[in-house]
Each structure stands twice: as structure tokens, then as C-alpha cells.
Scaffold this motif. Structure first.
Motif, PDB file in Angstrom:
ATOM      1  N   GLY A 105       0.686  -1.141  -0.093  1.00 12.46           N
ATOM      2  CA  GLY A 105      -0.156   0.214   0.022  1.00 12.46           C
ATOM      3  C   GLY A 105       0.784   1.324   0.086  1.00 12.46           C
ATOM      4  O   GLY A 105       0.539   2.187  -0.768  1.00 12.46           O
ATOM      5  N   ALA A 118      -5.063   1.883  -1.467  1.00 14.96           N
ATOM      6  CA  ALA A 118      -6.271   1.722  -0.719  1.00 14.96           C
ATOM      7  C   ALA A 118      -6.511   0.187  -0.774  1.00 14.96           C
ATOM      8  O   ALA A 118      -7.023  -0.206   0.583  1.00 14.96           O
ATOM      9  CB  ALA A 118      -7.292   2.685  -1.397  1.00 14.96           C
ATOM     10  N   PHE A 121      -4.371  -1.439   1.614  1.00  9.74           N
ATOM     11  CA  PHE A 121      -4.264  -0.962   3.065  1.00  9.74           C
ATOM     12  C   PHE A 121      -5.614  -1.785   3.574  1.00  9.74           C
ATOM     13  O   PHE A 121      -5.495  -2.166   4.708  1.00  9.74           O
ATOM     14  CB  PHE A 121      -4.487   0.421   3.221  1.00  9.74           C
ATOM     15  CG  PHE A 121      -3.371   1.229   2.879  1.00  9.74           C
ATOM     16  CD1 PHE A 121      -1.996   0.834   3.166  1.00  9.74           C
ATOM     17  CD2 PHE A 121      -3.351   2.395   2.237  1.00  9.74           C
ATOM     18  CE1 PHE A 121      -0.920   1.469   3.123  1.00  9.74           C
ATOM     19  CE2 PHE A 121      -2.234   3.207   1.791  1.00  9.74           C
ATOM     20  CZ  PHE A 121      -0.885   2.752   2.294  1.00  9.74           C
ATOM     21  N   LYS A 122      -6.561  -1.894   2.890  1.00 11.96           N
ATOM     22  CA  LYS A 122      -7.897  -2.627   3.396  1.00 11.96           C
ATOM     23  C   LYS A 122      -7.606  -3.814   3.667  1.00 11.96           C
ATOM     24  O   LYS A 122      -8.004  -4.568   4.946  1.00 11.96           O
ATOM     25  CB  LYS A 122      -8.992  -2.585   2.130  1.00 11.96           C
ATOM     26  CG  LYS A 122      -9.597  -0.992   2.325  1.00 11.96           C
ATOM     27  CD  LYS A 122     -10.539  -1.202   1.134  1.00 11.96           C
ATOM     28  CE  LYS A 122     -11.009   0.167   0.785  1.00 11.96           C
ATOM     29  NZ  LYS A 122     -12.120   0.319  -0.206  1.00 11.96           N
ATOM     30  N   LEU A 144      -4.654   4.862   4.999  1.00  9.23           N
ATOM     31  CA  LEU A 144      -5.764   4.488   4.086  1.00  9.23           C
ATOM     32  C   LEU A 144      -6.604   5.821   3.960  1.00  9.23           C
ATOM     33  O   LEU A 144      -7.129   6.346   3.023  1.00  9.23           O
ATOM     34  CB  LEU A 144      -6.748   3.323   4.530  1.00  9.23           C
ATOM     35  CG  LEU A 144      -8.027   3.021   3.825  1.00  9.23           C
ATOM     36  CD1 LEU A 144      -7.817   2.928   2.339  1.00  9.23           C
ATOM     37  CD2 LEU A 144      -8.932   1.846   4.427  1.00  9.23           C
TER      38      LEU A 144
END
Length: 219
Positions: A105, A118, A121-122, A144
Motif C-alpha cells: 500500500g 487503498a 491497506f484494506k 488509508l
């Protein structure tokens, strides 16, 4: 004139927050710090390989990637992350996979591919939450939040920060530095939205927390 004054005030406050995050020892010049870290991790990796400790070698790859990310050497960072990614997939090491996704990320954020960043990161946050690793969950969440801001998705940025704050309240004992990071990201998001009153409120809170943390570390 008022808008120019407001922007000047926030730039000054933003610099104060940034400076408050830096430990006192960081003001001393330390040339070659990144190079020393690279040498240290490479030596460690060689030792792990000699002892056939693949997991430790892979975590060293992640550490090396983090150093390269800090130097904006994206290709080098990805090379090491792909090695760790391969091993974590084969072994089913969820903890390692989470760290790899987090670093990916950061790589794609630096490449200005915020949508891909993103996504990683999720994935990292979901794994960190599953492992009850709340500090990493919050740190990745703040990353994020920034990615959403850079895509002009400020409502999503605020939503993620609210989730981070909820998770923060589960910590025992709470980490004031993480709290400050959440507050700082709230401030940045409200600033992007043009809500200067809320931005000022959160910047002030973040600054107080960073100063408190710094004074504790200095002691």
C-alpha cells in the motif's frame, strides 16, 4: 486576505505538528542512517538464509522494503516485497501477508496509484484486526485515510478514522501516539474539506498529544 491568513496559520500549525513528532535525537545529523539499516538487514538476511530460516529471512525482506520505501526506491522495495509475498502465500502466514500488503500500500501510494494503495491497506487492516493487532490496524487505517483524501474522498477518510478511533478505544493501555496520529489525520481531512474550525480543533489536539509523547520519550 482572510483566506491567505488562514492558510498561513495552518501551514505554521502543520509544521509545529510535524516537528513535535520528531524525537530530540533526530535533530542531530546522522548521515548514512538508511545505508546502515540496509547493511544491517542484509547481513541478518544472509545469516537467516545460512540457517535455512525462511520466515525470518522473509521478515527481513519486509524490513528492507520499508527502508527502500523511505528512500522512494520503489522497484527495489517491490523486489523484496514480492519475495516475502511468495513465501507468505505458500506457508499461509497471515501475519506476514498483512505486513506485505501494508508495505505494498505504501509503495503504490508513493507511485500515486491511490486506488491500488487503498486496496492493499484494506487487506492489511482486515488481517490486523483478525489478529487483534490494533496498533498496526490504526497505522494502516491512517494510511488509508490519507489515500482517500488524495482521491478527494473525504467522507470515506472520515469514516475510516472513526473506525480507527473505535478500535483505539479497545486498546489497553491506550497508545497516545496512535491517538495523535488519528487526530492529525482528522485535521488534514477537515482542512481538505475547507472546514477550518474543525481542522484547527484537531490540529491543536494532535499537537498537544505529540508534545506530550515527545516529553515522555525525552525523560
Amino acid at each position: 486576505m482572510l483566506k491567505r491568513f488562514t492558510i498561513t496559520v495552518f501551514i505554521s500549525l502543520r509544521l509545529m505538528v510535524a516537528m513535535a513528532q520528531v524525537p530530540a535525537t533526530a535533530y542531530s545529523p546522522m548521515p548514512g542512517n538508511a545505508d546502515a539499516a540496509l547493511l544491517f538487514y542484509i547481513k541478518g538476511k544472509n545469516i537467516y538464509l545460512e540457517n535455512k530460516n525462511e520466515a525470518a529471512s522473509a521478515y527481513t525482506d519486509i524490513a528492507l522494503a520499508k527502508v527502500f520505501i523511505g528512500q522512494f526506491k520503489i522497484d527495489s522495495a517491490l523486489t523484496y516485497l514480492l519475495r516475502a509475498d511468495s513465501l507468505s502465500t505458500v506457508t499461509g502466514n497471515i501475519s506476514m501477508q498483512a505486513d506485505v500488503n501494508w508495505m505494498k500500500g505504501l509503495v503504490f501510494k508513493n507511485k500515486q496509484d491511490y486506488s491500488t494503495a487503498a486496496g492493499y491497506f484494506k487487506k492489511a487492516m482486515a488481517a490486523f484486526y483478525q489478529q487483534n493487532n490494533f496498533s498496526k490496524y490504526i497505522s494502516a487505517g491512517c494510511n488509508l485515510s490519507m489515500a482517500y483524501r488524495l482521491m478527494d474522498q473525504n467522507d470515506s477518510s472520515l469514516r475510516i478514522l472513526a473506525q480507527c478511533l473505535s478500535v483505539f478505544n479497545k486498546q489497553s493501555p491506550p497508545d497516545s501516539l496512535l491517538y495523535a496520529n488519528i487526530r492529525e489525520n482528522y485535521a488534514d481531512t477537515y482542512l481538505e474539506m475547507g472546514n477550518y474550525a474543525m481542522a484547527l480543533h484537531y490540529f491543536t489536539e494532535a499537537l498537544a498529544q505529540f508534545k506530550k509523547q515527545k516529553s515522555t520519550v525525552d525523560i
